[in-house]
Design a protein around this motif. Structure first.
Motif, PDB file in Angstrom:
ATOM      1  N   ALA A   9       5.982  10.172   5.608  1.00 54.28           N
ATOM      2  CA  ALA A   9       5.375  10.149   4.278  1.00 54.28           C
ATOM      3  C   ALA A   9       5.864   8.948   3.476  1.00 54.28           C
ATOM      4  O   ALA A   9       5.083   8.267   2.804  1.00 54.28           O
ATOM      5  N   GLY A  10       7.159   8.675   3.529  1.00 56.35           N
ATOM      6  CA  GLY A  10       7.708   7.535   2.801  1.00 56.35           C
ATOM      7  C   GLY A  10       7.164   6.215   3.311  1.00 56.35           C
ATOM      8  O   GLY A  10       6.879   5.301   2.530  1.00 56.35           O
ATOM      9  N   LEU A  11       6.992   6.112   4.638  1.00 56.13           N
ATOM     10  CA  LEU A  11       6.452   4.879   5.209  1.00 56.13           C
ATOM     11  C   LEU A  11       4.982   4.692   4.841  1.00 56.13           C
ATOM     12  O   LEU A  11       4.544   3.571   4.562  1.00 56.13           O
ATOM     13  N   TYR A  60       6.603   0.584  12.984  1.00 62.03           N
ATOM     14  CA  TYR A  60       5.788   0.556  11.763  1.00 62.03           C
ATOM     15  C   TYR A  60       6.601   0.001  10.593  1.00 62.03           C
ATOM     16  O   TYR A  60       6.128  -0.868   9.845  1.00 62.03           O
ATOM     17  N   GLU A  61       7.809   0.496  10.467  1.00 59.91           N
ATOM     18  CA  GLU A  61       8.694   0.032   9.389  1.00 59.91           C
ATOM     19  C   GLU A  61       8.934  -1.469   9.484  1.00 59.91           C
ATOM     20  O   GLU A  61       8.917  -2.198   8.482  1.00 59.91           O
ATOM     21  N   LYS A  62       9.155  -1.940  10.714  1.00 57.38           N
ATOM     22  CA  LYS A  62       9.418  -3.370  10.936  1.00 57.38           C
ATOM     23  C   LYS A  62       8.155  -4.203  10.769  1.00 57.38           C
ATOM     24  O   LYS A  62       8.179  -5.283  10.164  1.00 57.38           O
ATOM     25  N   ARG A  63       7.044  -3.706  11.282  1.00 53.70           N
ATOM     26  CA  ARG A  63       5.781  -4.446  11.262  1.00 53.70           C
ATOM     27  C   ARG A  63       5.355  -4.793   9.842  1.00 53.70           C
ATOM     28  O   ARG A  63       4.883  -5.905   9.576  1.00 53.70           O
ATOM     29  N   TYR A  64       5.526  -3.846   8.924  1.00 52.72           N
ATOM     30  CA  TYR A  64       5.104  -4.070   7.547  1.00 52.72           C
ATOM     31  C   TYR A  64       6.262  -4.478   6.628  1.00 52.72           C
ATOM     32  O   TYR A  64       6.094  -4.522   5.410  1.00 52.72           O
ATOM     33  N   ASP A  65       7.402  -4.778   7.252  1.00 60.00           N
ATOM     34  CA  ASP A  65       8.566  -5.273   6.511  1.00 60.00           C
ATOM     35  C   ASP A  65       8.850  -4.395   5.293  1.00 60.00           C
ATOM     36  O   ASP A  65       9.025  -4.873   4.166  1.00 60.00           O
ATOM     37  N   LEU A  66       8.894  -3.100   5.535  1.00 64.93           N
ATOM     38  CA  LEU A  66       9.109  -2.159   4.444  1.00 64.93           C
ATOM     39  C   LEU A  66      10.584  -2.134   4.055  1.00 64.93           C
ATOM     40  O   LEU A  66      11.461  -2.057   4.924  1.00 64.93           O
ATOM     41  N   PRO A  67      10.883  -2.180   2.763  1.00 64.39           N
ATOM     42  CA  PRO A  67      12.271  -2.290   2.296  1.00 64.39           C
ATOM     43  C   PRO A  67      12.992  -0.934   2.313  1.00 64.39           C
ATOM     44  O   PRO A  67      13.233  -0.324   1.275  1.00 64.39           O
ATOM     45  N   VAL A  68      13.305  -0.465   3.524  1.00 64.01           N
ATOM     46  CA  VAL A  68      13.956   0.830   3.682  1.00 64.01           C
ATOM     47  C   VAL A  68      15.466   0.630   3.726  1.00 64.01           C
ATOM     48  O   VAL A  68      15.964  -0.176   4.512  1.00 64.01           O
ATOM     49  N   LEU A  77       3.294  -4.157  -5.247  1.00 67.86           N
ATOM     50  CA  LEU A  77       4.282  -3.615  -6.172  1.00 67.86           C
ATOM     51  C   LEU A  77       5.697  -3.862  -5.675  1.00 67.86           C
ATOM     52  O   LEU A  77       5.949  -4.033  -4.472  1.00 67.86           O
ATOM     53  N   ASP A  78       6.624  -3.880  -6.609  1.00 68.55           N
ATOM     54  CA  ASP A  78       8.046  -4.041  -6.307  1.00 68.55           C
ATOM     55  C   ASP A  78       8.635  -2.645  -6.084  1.00 68.55           C
ATOM     56  O   ASP A  78       8.665  -1.823  -7.000  1.00 68.55           O
ATOM     57  N   PHE A  79       9.083  -2.366  -4.858  1.00 69.99           N
ATOM     58  CA  PHE A  79       9.543  -1.015  -4.552  1.00 69.99           C
ATOM     59  C   PHE A  79      10.676  -1.037  -3.540  1.00 69.99           C
ATOM     60  O   PHE A  79      10.935  -2.046  -2.868  1.00 69.99           O
ATOM     61  N   VAL A  80      11.328   0.100  -3.429  1.00 69.13           N
ATOM     62  CA  VAL A  80      12.368   0.304  -2.425  1.00 69.13           C
ATOM     63  C   VAL A  80      12.220   1.716  -1.875  1.00 69.13           C
ATOM     64  O   VAL A  80      11.758   2.622  -2.580  1.00 69.13           O
ATOM     65  N   ILE A  81      12.556   1.895  -0.607  1.00 65.97           N
ATOM     66  CA  ILE A  81      12.536   3.207   0.034  1.00 65.97           C
ATOM     67  C   ILE A  81      13.975   3.583   0.378  1.00 65.97           C
ATOM     68  O   ILE A  81      14.639   2.868   1.145  1.00 65.97           O
TER      69      ILE A  81
END
Length: 353
Positions: A15-17, A87-95, A28-32
């Motif tokens: 859900a977070g991803l 998925y997290e790496k592919r979209y460079d999500l700031p987890v 948007l500027d966000f963090v997970i």
């Protein structure tokens, strides 16, 4: 140390991803903030034999189809972990992994998110902490006197751990049926499956794709003011995945009614009969992990926070994602959470504008 951003997402599972994907698309500027030490959410803690209800192409998050797992129609939990990590790496999500969120508080025009790594000031929060960290154990008489082991679904891994034991599996949902089948087919433990009511198996051809369509149709009917269709619950409680079908058809998955109490060495039924046990596995579900939101004082009936869609009625800067149908049709599933995440982020974007 206090940092600021537009949106904080609590929880870095599916859900977070999904929320992160849509937040990234909106610029948007966000963090997970994720309590898990590694990617994969709760999937990395599932039992060894667990497989999805749906083929890979119907078990995907937005923007990225899950690749098929070689030799498997329904991917295993380990394959899902690999997919979520990619998925997290592919979209460079700031987890930020290994970050435990302790509290969310109001602070003027911001929400303060307090974590063990510091504090974040955000204009909106998306809570996506799921339920896995909050297993539910029923208040059954004698639970405190039973001398054997008591485990929950979250503690189960494989049949080898129970070789030579007498095991009571409690629960008439998917987890109970799958774990009972896992143990029964393996044959090294003596298994007794106990359910609150007679188990209801869905037709063999029903999988996650059909369940998602049914859940979506129910939500649309309710939103339009039409009669409740009953949703997935009207069809049955247990998806007849291959191991469950095999155990059921072999006569290894016959449920006993719920016992009335535990004793030091087993369980007893209302008619006075009993069964000895070395281990009881409680497959009795979960509750939403919402303790971090307690300072906002939003809880309603059944421990839930009242929402309009995903938006908390008492705090429009807070959205809840992935806790079940009350936060979006099938939003606790891989196939279902993407659409709800898109809608939540759309509302957040409108709020920030």
């Amino acid at each position: 140390m206090t940092r600021t951003c537009q949106v904080v997402v609590t929880g870095g599972g599916q859900a977070g991803l999904a929320a992160g994907y849509h937040l990234r698309r909106q610029g948007l500027d966000f963090v997970i903030l994720d309590a898990e030490a590694a990617p994969g959410g709760s999937w990395q803690h599932m039992w060894d034999s667990l497989h999805l209800f749906s083929p890979a192409q119907y078990s995907s998050l937005p923007g990225r189809l899950m690749p098929a797992q070689p030799g498997e129609t329904y991917p295993g939990a380990g394959h899902v972990v690999d997919y979520l990590a990619d998925y997290e790496k592919r979209y460079d999500l700031p987890v930020q992994h290994g970050t435990h969120v302790q509290a969310v508080r109001r602070d003027g025009d911001r929400l303060m998110v307090e974590a063990d790594s510091g504090t974040w000031r955000a204009r909106a929060v998306i809570s996506a902490t799921g339920t896995w960290s909050r297993p539910f154990l029923p208040a059954v008489p004698g639970r405190s006197v039973f001398a054997g082991r008591q485990l929950h679904t979250v503690n189960y891994r494989c049949p080898a751990d129970f070789a030579g034991q007498r095991v009571i599996v409690v629960g008439g949902g998917n987890s109970g049926a799958q774990i009972a089948a896992d143990l029964a087919i393996d044959g090294r433990a003596k298994v007794t499956w106990v359910t609150q009511r007679p188990p209801r198996f869905l037709p063999n051809d029903i999988d996650g794709r059909a369940l998602f369509d049914v859940a979506t149709a129910r939500r649309r009917a309710l939103d339009a003011g039409r009669d409740d269709t009953g949703g997935v619950a009207s069809l049955g409680d247990i998806v007849a995945v291959s191991p469950v079908r095999a155990a059921r058809d072999a006569g290894l998955l016959t449920a006993m009614p719920m016992f009335t109490r535990l004793t030091t060495d087993g369980v007893r039924w209302a008619d006075g009969s009993g069964a000895d046990a070395d281990t009881v596995i409680w497959c009795t579900g979960f509750r939403p992990a919402l303790s971090h939101l307690a300072p906002l004082d939003l809880r309603g009936p059944r421990g839930r926070i009242p929402t309009n869609g995903t938006c908390a009625l008492g705090e429009p800067r807070l959205h809840l994602l992935g806790y079940g149908d009350w936060t979006g049709p099938a939003s606790a599933t891989l196939i279902g959470v993407g659409r709800t995440a898109r809608d939540a982020v759309r509302e957040v974007t409108g709020l920030l504008a």
